[in-house]
Design a protein around this motif. Structure first.
Motif, PDB file in Angstrom:
ATOM      1  N   ASN A 123      -4.772  -2.812  11.345  1.00 58.41           N
ATOM      2  CA  ASN A 123      -5.661  -3.931  11.631  1.00 58.41           C
ATOM      3  C   ASN A 123      -6.148  -4.593  10.339  1.00 58.41           C
ATOM      4  OD1 ASN A 123      -7.363  -5.366  13.835  1.00 58.41           O
ATOM      5  ND2 ASN A 123      -8.856  -4.841  12.256  1.00 58.41           N
ATOM      6  N   LEU A 124      -6.439  -3.770   9.314  1.00 54.86           N
ATOM      7  CA  LEU A 124      -6.843  -4.334   8.024  1.00 54.86           C
ATOM      8  C   LEU A 124      -5.742  -5.228   7.467  1.00 54.86           C
ATOM      9  CD1 LEU A 124      -8.627  -4.555   5.487  1.00 54.86           C
ATOM     10  CD2 LEU A 124      -7.592  -2.411   4.687  1.00 54.86           C
ATOM     11  N   LEU A 180     -17.125  -8.666   1.756  1.00 57.03           N
ATOM     12  CA  LEU A 180     -16.970  -7.215   1.727  1.00 57.03           C
ATOM     13  C   LEU A 180     -17.299  -6.598   3.091  1.00 57.03           C
ATOM     14  CD1 LEU A 180     -18.516  -6.441  -1.775  1.00 57.03           C
ATOM     15  CD2 LEU A 180     -16.094  -6.419  -1.150  1.00 57.03           C
ATOM     16  N   LEU A 181     -18.324  -7.128   3.756  1.00 59.12           N
ATOM     17  CA  LEU A 181     -18.630  -6.656   5.111  1.00 59.12           C
ATOM     18  C   LEU A 181     -17.457  -6.901   6.049  1.00 59.12           C
ATOM     19  CD1 LEU A 181     -22.346  -7.777   5.660  1.00 59.12           C
ATOM     20  CD2 LEU A 181     -21.516  -5.428   5.515  1.00 59.12           C
ATOM     21  N   TRP A 182     -16.813  -8.061   5.938  1.00 62.02           N
ATOM     22  CA  TRP A 182     -15.683  -8.381   6.826  1.00 62.02           C
ATOM     23  C   TRP A 182     -14.511  -7.427   6.582  1.00 62.02           C
ATOM     24  CZ3 TRP A 182     -15.806 -14.230   5.202  1.00 62.02           C
ATOM     25  CH2 TRP A 182     -16.993 -14.802   5.664  1.00 62.02           C
ATOM     26  N   ILE A 183     -14.196  -7.171   5.309  1.00 63.63           N
ATOM     27  CA  ILE A 183     -13.077  -6.273   4.996  1.00 63.63           C
ATOM     28  C   ILE A 183     -13.364  -4.874   5.529  1.00 63.63           C
ATOM     29  CG2 ILE A 183     -11.839  -5.124   3.112  1.00 63.63           C
ATOM     30  CD1 ILE A 183     -10.960  -7.984   3.524  1.00 63.63           C
ATOM     31  N   CYS A 184     -14.590  -4.391   5.341  1.00 59.51           N
ATOM     32  CA  CYS A 184     -14.937  -3.060   5.828  1.00 59.51           C
ATOM     33  C   CYS A 184     -14.835  -2.990   7.345  1.00 59.51           C
ATOM     34  CB  CYS A 184     -16.340  -2.682   5.371  1.00 59.51           C
ATOM     35  SG  CYS A 184     -16.481  -2.333   3.606  1.00 59.51           S
ATOM     36  N   GLU A 185     -15.322  -4.017   8.029  1.00 63.32           N
ATOM     37  CA  GLU A 185     -15.229  -4.005   9.490  1.00 63.32           C
ATOM     38  C   GLU A 185     -13.777  -4.023   9.948  1.00 63.32           C
ATOM     39  OE1 GLU A 185     -16.823  -6.412  13.455  1.00 63.32           O
ATOM     40  OE2 GLU A 185     -17.243  -7.209  11.457  1.00 63.32           O
ATOM     41  N   ALA A 186     -12.943  -4.798   9.273  1.00 64.81           N
ATOM     42  CA  ALA A 186     -11.526  -4.858   9.645  1.00 64.81           C
ATOM     43  C   ALA A 186     -10.850  -3.499   9.514  1.00 64.81           C
ATOM     44  CB  ALA A 186     -10.807  -5.899   8.787  1.00 64.81           C
ATOM     45  N   ALA A 187     -11.312  -2.689   8.555  1.00 60.30           N
ATOM     46  CA  ALA A 187     -10.725  -1.367   8.337  1.00 60.30           C
ATOM     47  C   ALA A 187     -11.495  -0.262   9.047  1.00 60.30           C
ATOM     48  CB  ALA A 187     -10.678  -1.074   6.836  1.00 60.30           C
ATOM     49  N   SER A 188     -12.528  -0.602   9.821  1.00 63.40           N
ATOM     50  CA  SER A 188     -13.401   0.380  10.475  1.00 63.40           C
ATOM     51  C   SER A 188     -14.001   1.354   9.463  1.00 63.40           C
ATOM     52  CB  SER A 188     -12.640   1.143  11.573  1.00 63.40           C
ATOM     53  OG  SER A 188     -12.227   0.270  12.591  1.00 63.40           O
ATOM     54  N   VAL A 189     -14.464   0.797   8.345  1.00 63.05           N
ATOM     55  CA  VAL A 189     -15.089   1.575   7.273  1.00 63.05           C
ATOM     56  C   VAL A 189     -16.576   1.239   7.235  1.00 63.05           C
ATOM     57  CG1 VAL A 189     -15.272   1.802   4.756  1.00 63.05           C
ATOM     58  CG2 VAL A 189     -13.024   1.810   5.848  1.00 63.05           C
ATOM     59  N   PRO A 190     -17.463   2.229   7.345  1.00 61.81           N
ATOM     60  CA  PRO A 190     -18.897   1.938   7.279  1.00 61.81           C
ATOM     61  C   PRO A 190     -19.314   1.410   5.913  1.00 61.81           C
ATOM     62  CG  PRO A 190     -18.492   4.312   7.376  1.00 61.81           C
ATOM     63  CD  PRO A 190     -17.179   3.652   7.615  1.00 61.81           C
ATOM     64  N   THR A 240      -2.411   4.171   9.786  1.00 58.05           N
ATOM     65  CA  THR A 240      -3.332   4.386  10.898  1.00 58.05           C
ATOM     66  C   THR A 240      -3.579   3.053  11.606  1.00 58.05           C
ATOM     67  OG1 THR A 240      -5.283   3.948   9.535  1.00 58.05           O
ATOM     68  CG2 THR A 240      -4.478   6.231   9.611  1.00 58.05           C
ATOM     69  N   PRO A 241      -4.059   3.089  12.855  1.00 59.00           N
ATOM     70  CA  PRO A 241      -4.397   1.824  13.531  1.00 59.00           C
ATOM     71  C   PRO A 241      -5.396   0.987  12.740  1.00 59.00           C
ATOM     72  CG  PRO A 241      -4.383   3.635  15.102  1.00 59.00           C
ATOM     73  CD  PRO A 241      -4.224   4.246  13.754  1.00 59.00           C
ATOM     74  N   PHE A 276       0.814  -1.206   0.000  1.00 65.18           N
ATOM     75  CA  PHE A 276       0.000   0.000   0.000  1.00 65.18           C
ATOM     76  C   PHE A 276       0.855   1.268   0.000  1.00 65.18           C
ATOM     77  CE2 PHE A 276      -3.408  -2.439   2.616  1.00 65.18           C
ATOM     78  CZ  PHE A 276      -3.850  -3.078   1.474  1.00 65.18           C
ATOM     79  N   GLY A 277       2.171   1.122   0.054  1.00 63.81           N
ATOM     80  CA  GLY A 277       3.065   2.273   0.103  1.00 63.81           C
ATOM     81  C   GLY A 277       3.204   2.876   1.482  1.00 63.81           C
ATOM     82  N   LEU A 278       2.977   2.060   2.528  1.00 62.01           N
ATOM     83  CA  LEU A 278       3.004   2.547   3.904  1.00 62.01           C
ATOM     84  C   LEU A 278       3.944   1.699   4.753  1.00 62.01           C
ATOM     85  CD1 LEU A 278      -0.852   2.913   4.410  1.00 62.01           C
ATOM     86  CD2 LEU A 278       0.757   4.813   4.155  1.00 62.01           C
ATOM     87  N   SER A 279       4.578   2.325   5.715  1.00 62.96           N
ATOM     88  CA  SER A 279       5.297   1.581   6.739  1.00 62.96           C
ATOM     89  C   SER A 279       4.356   1.344   7.911  1.00 62.96           C
ATOM     90  CB  SER A 279       6.526   2.361   7.210  1.00 62.96           C
ATOM     91  OG  SER A 279       6.130   3.526   7.932  1.00 62.96           O
TER      92      SER A 279
END
Length: 494
Positions: free
Chosen positions: A50-51, A411-421, A45-46, A37-40
């Motif tokens: 978690n995602l 898709l619901l699981w991925i969104c929950e893992a990322a805290s995305v509504p 973010t937390p 993702f280009g991130l360390s």
């Protein structure tokens, strides 16, 4: 590494050693995912950490480990979407205590364990506004064109429980949208609560244009041929008795032999036989019982074809001036790659919006969008309120009806893992909306929708009744489930 080869019970010490090794393996894999993702690890973010951990742990078949933990009374790992590392740490701490050892990792605090849930609540409030007192999930209602001239209808929707009003920018014009917005804001003042405005830009929707049939009102059946034309008027001959223009002419030339085509949300499916010049011949393989009538302005899905289309059309870019002025959030159609997020940000940067940032909802409609959802979430990176719409109609047409039920869960699981509504969309309580009487199946579907943060209704004559029924159903389901977790309220039926 853990997989199907895991041995079963060999004592607490052995289980502890394997769990510590598993946690370390997940951490290494998660760092690699963040790097993609280009991130360390320190930059993410937390929620993104978690995602990444969730994507890492779901690379393993956890079924043997789940059973081994379950019968011992530990977490089964079956509800760790929002708390991957805290769940592993809690399990390791408990096994360590029973094994008579000092835990290699500290047990998480209650606050740390539920931090992902708290982040999801905050993200949901930031996107949709404060929830109603009786339920967690918001109700989004698609506004008909008459919402511009019938303020009483809008007010009735607000009184019935509408939390978000959806304006589909594929229809009407900026003057009509502004009139709708004025009526929605007025209704919100009357009911004394916020109603968020969601404006859905159309994107490059592929539809049929003019159609022609040599057989009058006859319907397409399996074995029939359909001619798709690019720039010409539709025409028929002995090879194909049915013909239709395509709204985006360049699509016809991008088709290849063997590509599948689905028409009108899967009511008909065919396979491309030939592509010559500006026309393609499609052989029908599946249709509704009794045949499918060919009509203009019906959607076409091309699950095997590389479309190469920008998710923002020239019309969308013009519409965004009004969207930025009027909306609380934008529905981003046909987004499929992380670079599409950058494209939207570039366009939005040209509009000087003051006040709260415009929310963005990525509509997941294409197989490529499903594959790239984690990268889409990472590219937003908390810059603005963000959500995901599970556009089940297009997903069913793209993936096939046999896959859509499974995919909406993932898709619901991925969104929950990322805290995305997440927004649960397409044909919710459609029979009730159109006829005033729900089917048993759609009531079950609506109950399952309570696991999302928002449920979208389309328009119809029984809209107020439908909102009211959904409002009560979602409130009752909140007492039973939060996401995948049973709430275990007392049962009163026995």
């Amino acid at each position: 590494m853990m997989g199907n080869e895991l041995p079963l019970d060999t004592g607490h010490a052995d289980l502890l050693e394997r769990m510590i090794g598993f946690r370390a393996d997940v951490a290494v894999t998660a760092r690699g995912i963040l790097e993609r993702f280009g991130l360390s690890d320190g930059e993410a973010t937390p929620e993104l950490r978690n995602l990444a951990a969730y994507l890492a742990i779901r690379q393993h078949d956890l079924r043997p480990l789940q059973r081994e933990l379950m019968w011992r009374g530990y977490s089964s790992l079956g509800r760790l979407e929002s708390r991957v590392v805290p769940t592993l740490d809690a399990v390791i701490a408990n096994i360590s205590a029973l094994a008579g050892q000092v835990s290699a990792v500290p047990a998480p605090s209650e606050q740390a364990f539920f931090a992902g849930e708290a982040a999801l609540h905050q993200a949901t409030d930031a996107l949709f506004g404060i929830p109603p007192a009786n339920r967690r999930a918001r109700i989004m209602v698609t506004m008909p064109s008459t919402a511009a001239t019938d303020p009483e209808m809008v007010l009735a929707c607000a009184r019935a429980g509408m939390n978000v009003a959806r304006i589909n920018c594929a229809h009407d014009d900026a003057m009509t949208w502004r009139a709708m917005v004025a009526n929605i804001r007025a209704a919100a003042r009357v009911v004394g609560r916020e109603i968020a405005i969601f404006m859905d830009v159309a994107g490059p929707k592929i539809r049929t244009g003019a159609v022609k049939s040599s057989t009058g009102k006859a319907k397409l059946l399996p074995g029939e041929a359909l001619r798709l034309v690019a720039d010409d008027e539709p025409w028929v001959d002995e090879r194909a008795r049915f013909s239709a223009q395509v709204s985006l002419p360049e699509i016809v030339t991008r088709l290849s032999h063997g590509d599948r085509i689905r028409y009108d949300d899967g009511k008909l499916e065919g396979v491309v036989e030939t592509v010559v010049g500006g026309e393609a011949i499609v052989r029908v393989t599946h249709a509704k019982t009794g045949g499918t009538k060919l009509k203009p302005e019906k959607g076409l899905n091309l699950p095997d074809t590389e479309l190469g289309l920008s998710p923002l059309t020239a019309k969308d870019e013009g519409d965004l001036a009004t969207v930025v002025e009027c909306a609380d959030m934008i529905g981003y159609s046909f987004v499929s790659r992380a670079d599409d997020i950058d494209l939207l940000e570039e366009v939005l940067a040209r509009h000087d919006r003051q006040g709260s940032p415009l929310g963005v909802v990525a509509k997941i409609e294409l197989p490529e969008a499903v594959r790239n959802l984690p990268a889409l979430i990472a590219r937003v990176g908390g810059r603005r309120p963000f959500g995901v719409m599970i556009a089940r109609g297009d997903l069913a047409a793209e993936l096939g009806f046999d896959r859509v039920a499974e995919m909406q869960e993932e898709l619901l699981w991925i969104c929950e893992a990322a805290s995305v509504p997440a927004i649960w969309a397409t044909q919710v309580l459609e029979d009730l909306m159109k006829t005033g009487l729900p089917s048993r199946g759609e009531m079950t579907d609506a109950a399952m929708a309570a696991r999302a943060e928002c449920v979208m209704l389309n328009k119809g004559p029984a809209v107020v009744e439908t909102i009211g029924m959904l409002d009560g159903l979602l409130a009752r389901m909140d007492a039973h489930m939060f996401k995948k977790t049973p709430q275990l309220r007392a049962l009163k039926s026995w």
